[in-house]
Design an enzyme around this catalytic site. Structure first.
Site, PDB file in Angstrom:
ATOM      1  N   PHE A  28      27.936  34.068  23.927  1.00 33.76           N
ATOM      2  CA  PHE A  28      26.934  32.473  23.560  1.00 33.76           C
ATOM      3  C   PHE A  28      28.313  31.674  24.350  1.00 33.76           C
ATOM      4  O   PHE A  28      28.969  31.472  25.237  1.00 33.76           O
ATOM      5  CB  PHE A  28      26.537  32.336  22.929  1.00 33.76           C
TER       6      PHE A  28
ATOM      7  N   LEU B  65      36.506  35.268  18.460  1.00 30.54           N
ATOM      8  CA  LEU B  65      35.180  34.426  18.048  1.00 30.54           C
ATOM      9  C   LEU B  65      34.971  35.222  17.613  1.00 30.54           C
ATOM     10  O   LEU B  65      33.016  35.087  17.220  1.00 30.54           O
ATOM     11  CB  LEU B  65      34.435  34.018  19.536  1.00 30.54           C
TER      12      LEU B  65
ATOM     13  N   SER C 195      33.031  27.990  10.366  1.00 28.11           N
ATOM     14  CA  SER C 195      31.662  27.080  10.764  1.00 28.11           C
ATOM     15  C   SER C 195      31.623  25.954   9.744  1.00 28.11           C
ATOM     16  O   SER C 195      32.191  25.771   8.467  1.00 28.11           O
ATOM     17  CB  SER C 195      30.517  28.178  10.386  1.00 28.11           C
TER      18      SER C 195
ATOM     19  N   TYR D 240      28.123  33.973   4.476  1.00 33.30           N
ATOM     20  CA  TYR D 240      28.141  33.520   5.761  1.00 33.30           C
ATOM     21  C   TYR D 240      29.485  32.147   5.515  1.00 33.30           C
ATOM     22  O   TYR D 240      30.095  32.914   5.753  1.00 33.30           O
ATOM     23  CB  TYR D 240      27.351  33.396   6.773  1.00 33.30           C
TER      24      TYR D 240
ATOM     25  N   ASN E  61      26.390  22.075  15.120  1.00 36.71           N
ATOM     26  CA  ASN E  61      25.521  23.453  15.526  1.00 36.71           C
ATOM     27  C   ASN E  61      25.988  23.023  17.008  1.00 36.71           C
ATOM     28  O   ASN E  61      25.631  22.513  17.977  1.00 36.71           O
ATOM     29  CB  ASN E  61      23.804  22.246  15.456  1.00 36.71           C
TER      30      ASN E  61
ATOM     31  N   VAL F 288      18.395  25.366  17.133  1.00 39.65           N
ATOM     32  CA  VAL F 288      16.933  24.952  17.644  1.00 39.65           C
ATOM     33  C   VAL F 288      16.614  23.809  19.204  1.00 39.65           C
ATOM     34  O   VAL F 288      15.673  24.540  19.150  1.00 39.65           O
ATOM     35  CB  VAL F 288      17.059  23.838  16.147  1.00 39.65           C
TER      36      VAL F 288
ATOM     37  N   PHE G 267       9.426  22.314  11.405  1.00 41.77           N
ATOM     38  CA  PHE G 267       9.425  22.496  10.084  1.00 41.77           C
ATOM     39  C   PHE G 267       9.776  21.509   9.436  1.00 41.77           C
ATOM     40  O   PHE G 267      11.499  20.898   9.909  1.00 41.77           O
ATOM     41  CB  PHE G 267      10.749  24.041   9.712  1.00 41.77           C
TER      42      PHE G 267
ATOM     43  N   ASP H 179      16.653  25.040   3.944  1.00 40.35           N
ATOM     44  CA  ASP H 179      17.342  24.312   5.172  1.00 40.35           C
ATOM     45  C   ASP H 179      18.199  22.849   3.989  1.00 40.35           C
ATOM     46  O   ASP H 179      17.694  22.278   3.222  1.00 40.35           O
ATOM     47  CB  ASP H 179      16.118  23.408   5.411  1.00 40.35           C
TER      48      ASP H 179
HETATM   49  C1  UD2 Z   1      22.524  26.385  11.148  1.00 42.78           C
HETATM   50  C2  UD2 Z   1      22.529  27.952  10.937  1.00 42.78           C
HETATM   51  C3  UD2 Z   1      21.645  28.607   9.532  1.00 42.78           C
HETATM   52  C4  UD2 Z   1      22.822  27.918   8.227  1.00 42.78           C
HETATM   53  C5  UD2 Z   1      22.235  26.430   8.280  1.00 42.78           C
HETATM   54  C6  UD2 Z   1      23.639  26.583   7.593  1.00 42.78           C
HETATM   55  C7  UD2 Z   1      21.696  27.957  13.186  1.00 42.78           C
HETATM   56  C8  UD2 Z   1      20.830  28.735  13.985  1.00 42.78           C
HETATM   57  N1  UD2 Z   1      21.623  28.744  12.171  1.00 42.78           N
HETATM   58  O1  UD2 Z   1      21.350  26.069  10.835  1.00 42.78           O
HETATM   59  O2  UD2 Z   1      21.154  29.621  10.176  1.00 42.78           O
HETATM   60  O3  UD2 Z   1      23.778  28.530   8.786  1.00 42.78           O
HETATM   61  O4  UD2 Z   1      23.229  26.319   9.402  1.00 42.78           O
HETATM   62  O5  UD2 Z   1      23.918  24.820   7.881  1.00 42.78           O
HETATM   63  O6  UD2 Z   1      23.321  28.736  13.065  1.00 42.78           O
HETATM   64  N2  UD2 Z   1      13.870  24.542  13.066  1.00 42.78           N
HETATM   65  C9  UD2 Z   1      12.171  24.017  13.622  1.00 42.78           C
HETATM   66  N3  UD2 Z   1      11.797  24.750  14.184  1.00 42.78           N
HETATM   67  C10 UD2 Z   1      12.869  25.319  15.276  1.00 42.78           C
HETATM   68  C11 UD2 Z   1      13.755  25.797  14.442  1.00 42.78           C
HETATM   69  C12 UD2 Z   1      14.056  24.423  13.261  1.00 42.78           C
HETATM   70  O7  UD2 Z   1      11.882  22.762  13.101  1.00 42.78           O
HETATM   71  O8  UD2 Z   1      11.606  26.917  15.089  1.00 42.78           O
HETATM   72  C13 UD2 Z   1      14.453  23.199  12.534  1.00 42.78           C
HETATM   73  C14 UD2 Z   1      15.114  23.822  11.271  1.00 42.78           C
HETATM   74  O9  UD2 Z   1      14.180  23.827  10.271  1.00 42.78           O
HETATM   75  C15 UD2 Z   1      16.410  23.279  10.911  1.00 42.78           C
HETATM   76  C16 UD2 Z   1      16.709  22.257  12.304  1.00 42.78           C
HETATM   77  O10 UD2 Z   1      15.761  22.777  12.324  1.00 42.78           O
HETATM   78  O11 UD2 Z   1      15.633  22.080   9.758  1.00 42.78           O
HETATM   79  C17 UD2 Z   1      17.669  23.116  12.846  1.00 42.78           C
HETATM   80  O12 UD2 Z   1      17.562  24.336  12.960  1.00 42.78           O
HETATM   81  P1  UD2 Z   1      18.973  25.832  13.205  1.00 42.78           P
HETATM   82  O13 UD2 Z   1      18.777  26.669  12.591  1.00 42.78           O
HETATM   83  O14 UD2 Z   1      19.233  25.098  14.617  1.00 42.78           O
HETATM   84  O15 UD2 Z   1      20.841  24.822  12.660  1.00 42.78           O
HETATM   85  P2  UD2 Z   1      20.981  24.630  10.898  1.00 42.78           P
HETATM   86  O16 UD2 Z   1      21.391  23.626  11.484  1.00 42.78           O
HETATM   87  O17 UD2 Z   1      19.487  24.491   9.754  1.00 42.78           O
END
Ligand code: UD2
Length: 312
Positions: free
Chosen positions: A14, A81, A125, A149, A178, A193, A210, A279
């Site tokens: 990506f 990367l 990251s 990670y 993100n 997300v 969520f 989360d």
């Molecule tokens: C990122 C990483 C995660 C972890 C975290 C550490 C990615 C995609 N995810 O998560 O694995 O390393 O950083 O800080 O790299 N959500 C929903 N519905 C969905 C999907 C997500 O509500 O269908 C919410 C999720 O619960 C969260 C927010 O969206 O509160 C962002 O989620 P994310 O996975 O895109 O990113 P993040 O920062 O939580």
């Protein structure tokens, strides 16, 4: 300014493929390396006929292979990367995480040292910070990663710092927040997300939030990340350091839903489920250091970046 020779690992992924596009558009010569485990050659379609672009399928954790690639291409910089990008998989397969997110960095550093590569740009990251509540996060914030990670990314940063200190190789670590944009795979429940929601809205299907949706992130557009990688790998002046790659702007899931509802008014309302265990609620970075070092801030407005994603 003549074009540079840049080796990009994870080129078919990506962020890698957008970075390659940008380097080629700016007149540089690129060797893209990828083992195609999660990346896809389709992501490199726009540069595939370009004479300044070459592609090699290879595993960067294989020392011999990466050494011979660096020796024959003789890059001025390497943008590293290639990684195990799935956080849940890094948790369930720590040995694989070690190999791809730590050992591969070591091999890249060694290859750079052996073959006089001037600079390495590394994909770190925001996960290195863990659960830090003092927002926006500056690079000086404590780094207490929450799992395999983030810990591997932090160790890799330190390996690079050691190669800089001992051998003078210039090293730039970008702590990506993100990242979103076209070509991000929406297929897994752990995909970003923005790509999951974008994909579902386009298909006319409701999304699942969520928690209450007030959680927020610093969403950075992949085209801006590609620009940062390109600048960091091609700047003439000595460039080293660790920088947040972020916008400094906080966007909640409810903000994201508002934009999507406006664009796709007929889609059923989102469902709600319990917050995902582990989360973090809010994540936001301070971009002032990257601006000072590179004269650049990731600044594509969220609405513009989202439009590019939805229009593909
Ligand atoms: C990122 C990483 C995660 C972890 C975290 C550490 C990615 C995609 N995810 O998560 O694995 O390393 O950083 O800080 O790299 N959500 C929903 N519905 C969905 C999907 C997500 O509500 O269908 C919410 C999720 O619960 C969260 C927010 O969206 O509160 C962002 O989620 P994310 O996975 O895109 O990113 P993040 O920062 O939580």
């Amino acid at each position: 300014m003549p074009g540079k020779r840049v080796l990009v690992t994870g080129a078919a992924g990506f962020i890698g493929s957008h970075t390659v596009d940008r380097l080629i558009a700016d007149g540089h010569s690129v060797l893209g390396v990828d083992d195609l485990s999660t990346g896809s050659e389709a992501n490199l379609q726009s540069v595939s006929r370009e004479s300044r672009f070459e592609f090699k399928a290879a595993d960067v954790a294989e020392a011999k292979e990466i050494h011979s690639i660096v020796e024959s291409f003789q890059p001025e910089s390497i943008i590293h990367l290639a990684a195990l990008v799935s956080v849940p998989r890094a948790e369930s397969e720590p040995a694989l995480n070690y190999r791809l997110n730590i050992q591969a960095t070591q091999e890249i550093c060694e290859a750079a040292r052996s073959h006089q590569v001037r600079r390495i740009v590394f994909a770190s990251s925001a996960a290195v910070y863990g659960e830090c509540s003092d927002l926006p996060l500056a690079e000086s914030a404590p780094t207490i990663p929450l799992g395999q990670y983030g810990s591997a990314k932090r160790i890799s940063e330190q390996l690079l710092a050691g190669y800089h200190a001992s051998y003078g190789i210039e090293t730039v670590c970008f702590r990506y927040f993100n990242v979103y944009g076209p070509r991000q795979d929406p297929a897994s429940p752990y995909s970003g997300v923005v790509s999951i929601f974008g994909d579902r809205y386009r298909a006319g299907k409701p999304v699942v939030i969520f928690g209450d949706g007030s959680q927020s992130r610093d969403f950075v557009y992949v085209g801006d990340v590609a620009t940062a990688n390109t600048l960091a790998s091609t700047l003439e002046s000595p460039t080293s350091g660790t920088f947040n790659c972020c916008t400094g702007i906080s966007t909640s899931l409810l903000d994201l839903i508002d934009v999507l509802n406006e664009r796709f008014p007929g889609v059923p309302k989102p469902g709600h489920e319990a917050a995902r265990p582990g989360d973090i609620r809010h994540s936001l970075g301070d971009p002032s250091a990257i601006t000072a070092a590179l004269g650049f801030t990731p600044s594509t407005p969220f609405a513009t970046g989202l439009r590019s994603l939805l229009d593909v």
